[in-house]
Scaffold this motif. Structure first.
Motif, mmCIF file in Angstrom:
data_model
loop_
_atom_site.group_PDB
_atom_site.id
_atom_site.type_symbol
_atom_site.label_atom_id
_atom_site.label_comp_id
_atom_site.label_asym_id
_atom_site.label_seq_id
_atom_site.Cartn_x
_atom_site.Cartn_y
_atom_site.Cartn_z
ATOM 1 N N HIS A 33 0.870 -1.161 -0.106
ATOM 2 C CA HIS A 33 -0.136 -0.014 -0.020
ATOM 3 C C HIS A 33 0.835 1.207 -0.097
ATOM 4 N N GLN A 34 0.524 2.040 -0.675
ATOM 5 C CA GLN A 34 1.563 3.263 -0.985
ATOM 6 C C GLN A 34 1.089 4.401 0.076
ATOM 7 N N PRO A 35 1.965 4.731 0.873
ATOM 8 C CA PRO A 35 1.531 5.729 2.022
ATOM 9 C C PRO A 35 0.914 7.035 1.550
ATOM 10 N N LEU A 36 -0.038 7.797 2.078
ATOM 11 C CA LEU A 36 -0.416 8.997 1.520
ATOM 12 C C LEU A 36 0.593 10.034 1.878
ATOM 13 N N SER A 37 0.986 11.068 1.090
ATOM 14 C CA SER A 37 1.966 12.014 1.210
ATOM 15 C C SER A 37 1.544 13.053 2.596
ATOM 16 N N ASP A 38 0.606 13.207 2.735
ATOM 17 C CA ASP A 38 0.040 14.053 3.792
ATOM 18 C C ASP A 38 0.207 13.333 5.262
ATOM 19 N N VAL A 39 0.376 14.049 6.356
ATOM 20 C CA VAL A 39 0.437 13.635 7.523
ATOM 21 C C VAL A 39 -0.947 12.726 7.614
ATOM 22 N N THR A 40 -0.846 11.420 8.120
ATOM 23 C CA THR A 40 -1.880 10.512 8.391
ATOM 24 C C THR A 40 -1.901 10.017 9.940
ATOM 25 N N HIS A 41 -2.868 9.958 10.319
ATOM 26 C CA HIS A 41 -3.226 9.147 11.444
ATOM 27 C C HIS A 41 -3.806 7.861 11.011
ATOM 28 N N LEU A 42 -3.049 6.818 11.397
ATOM 29 C CA LEU A 42 -3.546 5.281 10.839
ATOM 30 C C LEU A 42 -3.976 4.554 12.103
ATOM 31 N N GLU A 43 -5.152 3.955 11.785
ATOM 32 C CA GLU A 43 -5.680 3.062 13.216
ATOM 33 C C GLU A 43 -6.080 1.662 12.495
ATOM 34 N N VAL A 44 -5.652 0.664 12.880
ATOM 35 C CA VAL A 44 -6.068 -0.881 12.542
ATOM 36 C C VAL A 44 -6.638 -1.639 13.549
ATOM 37 N N ASP A 45 -7.926 -2.061 13.309
ATOM 38 C CA ASP A 45 -8.479 -2.940 14.572
ATOM 39 C C ASP A 45 -8.817 -4.298 13.897
ATOM 40 N N THR A 46 -8.844 -5.271 14.744
ATOM 41 C CA THR A 46 -9.904 -6.526 14.404
ATOM 42 C C THR A 46 -11.042 -6.224 14.503
ATOM 43 N N LYS A 47 -11.836 -7.207 13.936
ATOM 44 C CA LYS A 47 -13.361 -7.137 14.054
ATOM 45 C C LYS A 47 -13.688 -7.298 15.382
ATOM 46 N N ARG A 48 -14.860 -6.714 15.622
ATOM 47 C CA ARG A 48 -15.208 -6.734 17.171
ATOM 48 C C ARG A 48 -15.165 -8.046 17.917
#
Length: 258
Positions: A165-180
């Protein structure tokens, strides 16, 4: 002249709606209803003050629509939001929703990320949203992964320039969760400026190498880890703190008895 009469006069003279957010919603639906390959148009409005407001419109794309058609819709929507500055445009397709902004380069990056995420079987759903503040362009990306291993792998892939996945150029807040409903559960996120929670991840992996994990939440400021079953909680805590000596808060608990 009364305030009501003045307001009505302003409405007649300027053509502006008192509830501008609601009016923008209506305009969006009218402008996009019946668009080929769009199954539904959803909107929300915010009437901040009389004659002032904003709206968000989302195009829900029909299942099976090609990526090229989604790209074409994104280009059309980009032109629309460029002409309607108080309206935010979004597209939901194949489980991933992304915001379309007036800037061509930023929208192109969001669309490219949408395409790679929809092709990633580890990703269940996600959201790519514009989170710009004042003069700083920002993104907020929230993803749901199939399981904890996938969540960590996707998180790392998102931060590896030129990888899957190509990161976005701008500042990015990334959050990855598992399914509930998935166990072990995992939530891992950068800070608001995109800082990687390296020590929290190190603490998590140090414990996971020795004991089964029931769940964890990892951020730049904190690691909260839950060990499973009869794991030695005290020893797990020592491993976590040793791996992350500079992390502000490290918590290791047990699901024993739950």
């Amino acid at each position: 002249m009364s305030i009501i009469a003045l307001a009505l006069g302003m409405t007649l003279m300027t053509g502006c709606a008192i509830d501008k957010g609601t009016a923008l919603e209506t305009d969006f639906v009218d402008d996009w209803a019946g668009t080929p390959d769009v199954a539904k148009v959803e909107t929300t409005g915010n009437n901040t003050l009389p004659f002032l407001g904003t709206a968000t419109g989302t195009l829900i794309v029909k299942d099976g629509t090609s990526a090229d058609r989604v790209a074409a819709l994104a280009n059309e929507l980009r032109d629309y939001v460029a002409r309607h500055g108080s309206t935010t445009g979004r597209i939901a397709a194949d489980g991933i929703t992304f915001t379309v902004v007036a800037d061509k380069g930023r929208t192109s990056e969001a669309q490219t990320l949408w395409r790679s995420l929809t092709a990633d079987a580890r990703v269940v759903d996600g959201d790519i949203d514009d989170a710009s503040r004042k003069e700083t362009d920002r993104w907020r990306v929230q993803l749901t992964a199939a399981d904890s291993r996938s969540a960590m792998a996707v998180f790392r892939d998102m931060l590896a320039a030129g990888d899957r996945h190509q990161p976005l150029s701008d500042v990015t807040h990334l959050e990855v969760d598992t399914k509930r409903d998935v166990r072990p559960a995992l939530k891992v996120e950068t800070d608001l400026d995109g800082g990687v929670p390296a020590e929290a991840i190190a603490a998590y992996e140090a414990v996971a190498a020795q004991y089964p994990i029931a769940g964890a939440s990892l951020s730049a400021k904190r690691a909260s880890i839950v060990v499973a079953g009869n794991a030695d909680q005290d020893r797990a805590g020592e491993l976590a703190r040793r791996a992350a000596p500079n992390l502000g808060a490290v918590s290791v608990t047990s699901d024993r008895g739950n």
